[in-house]
Design an enzyme around this catalytic site. Structure first.
Site, short mmCIF file in Angstrom:
data_model
loop_
_atom_site.label_atom_id
_atom_site.label_comp_id
_atom_site.label_asym_id
_atom_site.label_seq_id
_atom_site.Cartn_x
_atom_site.Cartn_y
_atom_site.Cartn_z
N LYS A 1 0.85 -1.19 0.00
CA LYS A 1 0.00 0.00 0.00
C LYS A 1 0.89 1.24 0.00
O LYS A 1 1.53 1.55 1.00
CB LYS A 1 -0.90 0.04 1.24
CG LYS A 1 -1.97 1.14 1.09
CD LYS A 1 -2.56 1.60 2.39
CE LYS A 1 -1.77 2.66 3.06
NZ LYS A 1 -1.65 3.93 2.32
N GLY B 1 7.39 4.97 7.68
CA GLY B 1 6.50 6.11 7.91
C GLY B 1 6.79 6.72 9.27
O GLY B 1 7.90 6.57 9.81
N SER B 2 5.81 7.38 9.83
CA SER B 2 6.04 8.12 11.07
C SER B 2 6.11 7.17 12.27
O SER B 2 5.59 6.05 12.24
CB SER B 2 4.93 9.14 11.27
OG SER B 2 3.71 8.45 11.43
N GLY C 1 3.93 3.87 13.15
CA GLY C 1 4.70 2.65 13.42
C GLY C 1 4.24 1.98 14.71
O GLY C 1 4.12 0.75 14.80
N GLU D 1 10.64 1.38 9.76
CA GLU D 1 11.57 2.48 9.46
C GLU D 1 10.82 3.77 9.75
O GLU D 1 9.91 4.14 9.00
CB GLU D 1 11.99 2.43 7.99
CG GLU D 1 12.80 1.22 7.61
CD GLU D 1 14.18 1.25 8.24
OE1 GLU D 1 14.65 2.32 8.64
OE2 GLU D 1 14.78 0.17 8.35
N CYS E 1 13.41 11.25 6.06
CA CYS E 1 13.57 10.74 7.43
C CYS E 1 14.96 11.02 7.95
O CYS E 1 15.15 11.30 9.13
CB CYS E 1 13.28 9.25 7.46
SG CYS E 1 14.29 8.34 6.29
N GLU F 1 10.01 16.17 15.10
CA GLU F 1 10.39 15.95 13.70
C GLU F 1 9.52 16.87 12.85
O GLU F 1 8.30 16.65 12.72
CB GLU F 1 10.15 14.49 13.27
CG GLU F 1 10.60 14.27 11.84
CD GLU F 1 10.21 12.92 11.26
OE1 GLU F 1 9.07 12.46 11.49
OE2 GLU F 1 11.02 12.31 10.56
P1 NAD Z 1 2.61 8.19 7.90
O1 NAD Z 1 3.03 7.39 9.07
O2 NAD Z 1 1.54 9.19 8.06
O3 NAD Z 1 2.14 7.24 6.71
C1 NAD Z 1 2.99 6.26 6.16
C2 NAD Z 1 2.13 5.20 5.51
O4 NAD Z 1 1.38 4.53 6.52
C3 NAD Z 1 1.11 5.73 4.52
O5 NAD Z 1 1.00 4.83 3.43
C4 NAD Z 1 -0.17 5.75 5.34
O6 NAD Z 1 -1.33 5.66 4.56
C5 NAD Z 1 0.02 4.50 6.18
N1 NAD Z 1 -0.76 4.44 7.44
C6 NAD Z 1 -1.16 5.46 8.22
N2 NAD Z 1 -1.85 4.99 9.29
C7 NAD Z 1 -1.87 3.64 9.19
C8 NAD Z 1 -2.40 2.58 9.98
N3 NAD Z 1 -3.07 2.83 11.11
N4 NAD Z 1 -2.23 1.32 9.57
C9 NAD Z 1 -1.55 1.04 8.44
N5 NAD Z 1 -1.02 2.00 7.64
C10 NAD Z 1 -1.16 3.28 8.01
O7 NAD Z 1 3.94 8.86 7.33
P2 NAD Z 1 4.09 9.86 6.10
O8 NAD Z 1 3.60 11.21 6.53
O9 NAD Z 1 3.53 9.25 4.87
O10 NAD Z 1 5.69 9.90 5.91
C11 NAD Z 1 6.51 10.70 6.65
C12 NAD Z 1 7.12 9.94 7.82
O11 NAD Z 1 7.81 8.80 7.31
C13 NAD Z 1 8.15 10.75 8.57
O12 NAD Z 1 8.01 10.54 9.95
C14 NAD Z 1 9.47 10.16 8.08
O13 NAD Z 1 10.54 10.34 8.97
C15 NAD Z 1 9.11 8.72 7.90
N6 NAD Z 1 10.06 8.06 6.98
C16 NAD Z 1 10.99 7.20 7.50
C17 NAD Z 1 11.93 6.60 6.65
C18 NAD Z 1 12.99 5.67 7.20
O14 NAD Z 1 13.62 4.96 6.41
N7 NAD Z 1 13.22 5.62 8.50
C19 NAD Z 1 11.90 6.86 5.27
C20 NAD Z 1 10.94 7.74 4.79
C21 NAD Z 1 10.03 8.33 5.65
#
Ligand code: NAD
Length: 490
Positions: A183, A236-237, A241, A259, A294, A393
């Site tokens: 997804k 993601g965030s 996570g 991640e 990130c 962040e």
């Molecule tokens: P986010 O956590 O809002 O969303 C990430 C993904 O998770 C999206 O596809 C979203 O639809 C999905 N999601 C949201 N809630 C969910 C749930 N309850 N169950 C399952 N999936 C869900 O993050 P974002 O705003 O898309 O991205 C930015 C964040 O990602 C920042 O915190 C950034 O640091 C992090 N990031 C980390 C890395 C790494 O390698 N450590 C790389 C890129 C981005």
């Protein structure tokens, strides 16, 4: 000539299941272009029933197609062909990525697509390069460790690097013989679908890689909770996570790779070398992709002796940035993904100022960019350690500046209560660099550079709230296999 007209790009919309586009009856979501805020597509959100279809298809395909059981060399061959097709498809794939994400087209063509293809090639090589273990047991028995795929892996990616994030998830999972349901972020859905189409063209059996579209709380959550999803790989965030880890524990005790976010320090000692080169390095570390990375190095911790000169240099460099449309080949500076993210940056900067931060440059949105959100590169100084700009962040091009007198003070400032993703150390003293490397609580430490190279053998992942497990490297491949201990009596 890389510039293009975004109104003329044909989109591969929808879910992609069993090698075909698959309509869903869910709520209609609109998708906007970050550069100008224009709605350019609608997306029918996959519901739990659609996710179920995708996972069932993947489960059957992994077995029936022979993907899980074929020779690993064969899997490697398909993945190598996939990487080639991704490169050849740059004229379309690049447009989909540049239009829908924050990446300017020149950046996508020169970096994102080659990096995506190379990551897949790296895992094509892994497919047949790892053997299992034989154990020294008694003479009349044979003990060994077998590795096998999990089955179906659920992958969830963010919006900031849609193509490469998809390659980091799918490359190791597929090379190890799993099927995947991925997804992508609902904000950047299309380039990933095109990638999946190319995988099937490369010879991946239909159904082994499927894409479902929708928001996290609806589609993502249904994917994580599905009983046939045996492992979850998420980027993601930190907040999301935590929710995913909790869901994975409650709905099947699935392993997770997470991640997550970061708030990474760049520690600069006064023996760090040429100040112009150093300033460029620091600048790229927090402005790349508009700070929406990130790994962004957003906390400058600088020794007092060079703080003034380095800050002056950074201020003048920050003033050179200009906003531009991501489909213009001359654009170098990325927009915020959307108004929500732009407003988040604005609100943290306002809170930082209210708590005593001084804005040295930037601190506001670029004017005259219509519905596009471009934040000016921003330097903040004069903050206490509990200032929101240091704690949060921001995910925008905002650098905090703190000064130190000695090494112990620098390393104490570099530690963060929440995050431990990356750290930069800039010094020409090898002993000092190595002491810092040992002490910094971060999953990656860069010395006299800031940012990844194309060496996919180096894994990436966070300490503390920045995550669990690794993407990239051999570690990501091995984490896509489960291990079975076998003891045979003769
Ligand atoms: P986010 O956590 O809002 O969303 C990430 C993904 O998770 C999206 O596809 C979203 O639809 C999905 N999601 C949201 N809630 C969910 C749930 N309850 N169950 C399952 N999936 C869900 O993050 P974002 O705003 O898309 O991205 C930015 C964040 O990602 C920042 O915190 C950034 O640091 C992090 N990031 C980390 C890395 C790494 O390698 N450590 C790389 C890129 C981005």
């Amino acid at each position: 000539m890389l510039s293009f007209d975004p109104d003329k790009v044909i989109l591969p919309t929808g879910n992609y299941i069993d090698g075909q586009f698959y309509p869903s009856q869910g709520e209609t979501l609109v998708v906007k272009r970050p550069s100008d805020g224009r709605i350019y597509a609608e997306l029918n959100e996959a519901q739990a029933t659609d996710v179920d279809t995708a996972v069932q298809v993947a489960h059957r395909a992994a077995k029936a197609s022979g993907w899980a059981s074929c020779s690993p060399r064969e899997r490697g061959r398909v993945l190598r062909r996939w990487a080639e097709l991704i490169e050849q498809d740059a004229p379309l794939l690049g447009k989909l990525e540049a239009m829908g994400s924050t990446r300017p087209i020149s950046d996508v063509i020169n970096h994102e697509i080659p990096f995506t293809a190379e990551a897949i090639r790296f895992y094509a090589e892994c497919a047949d390069k790892y053997s299992s273990d034989l154990f020294p047991t008694q003479d009349n028995s044979l003990g060994m460790l077998l590795t096998e795929p999990f089955g179906v892996i659920g992958a969830i990616t963010p919006w900031n690097f849609p193509l490469s994030m998809a390659s980091w998830k799918c490359g190791p999972a597929l090379a190890a013989g799993n099927a995947v349901v991925l997804k992508p972020s609902e904000l950047t859905p299309f380039s990933t679908v095109r990638m999946a189409e190319l995988a099937v063209q490369a010879g991946l059996p239909a159904g082994v890689l499927n894409i479902v579209q929708g928001r996290g709380a609806v589609t993502g959550s249904a994917l994580v909770r599905h009983p046939l999803i045996r492992k979850v790989s998420f980027t993601g965030s930190t907040q999301t996570g935590a929710q995913i880890m909790s869901d994975a524990a409650q709905f099947g005790m699935k392993p997770v790779t997470l991640e997550l976010g970061g708030k990474s320090p760049q520690v600069v000692f006064d023996d760090a070398g040429d100040i112009d080169e150093l300033a460029g390095r620091i600048l790229r570390g927090f402005t790349g992709n508009g700070g929406q990375a990130c790994v962004a190095g957003t906390r400058l911790i600088v020794q007092r002796g060079i703080a003034g000169a380095l800050t002056e240099k950074l201020i003048s460099l920050c003033k050179t940035f200009r906003p531009g449309l991501t489909w213009d080949e001359n654009t170098r500076y990325a927009p915020m993904i959307d108004a929500r993210q732009g407003n988040k940056v604005a609100s943290v900067v306002a809170a930082a100022k209210a708590a005593g931060a001084e804005v040295l440059v930037g601190g506001k949105r670029f004017a005259d960019t219509g519905e596009g959100w471009f934040w000016q590169p921003t330097l903040l100084s004069g903050m206490a350690a509990d200032n929101p700009a240091i704690q949060t962040e921001i995910f925008g091009p905002v650098l905090t500046i703190q000064q130190f007198d000695d090494e112990d003070e620098a390393l104490a400032m570099a530690a963060h209560d929440t995050y431990g993703l990356c750290a930069g150390v800039h010094t020409l003293s090898l002993p000092r660099a190595l002491r810092a490397v040992r002490q910094l609580a971060a999953g990656t430490v860069w010395v006299n550079r800031y940012g990844r190279s194309g060496d996919f053998i180096i894994p990436t992942g966070g300490f503390l709230g920045s995550g669990i497990g690794k993407d990239l490297g051999r570690q990501a491949f091995q984490a896509c296999q489960q291990q079975k201990s076998v003891l045979i009596d003769f």
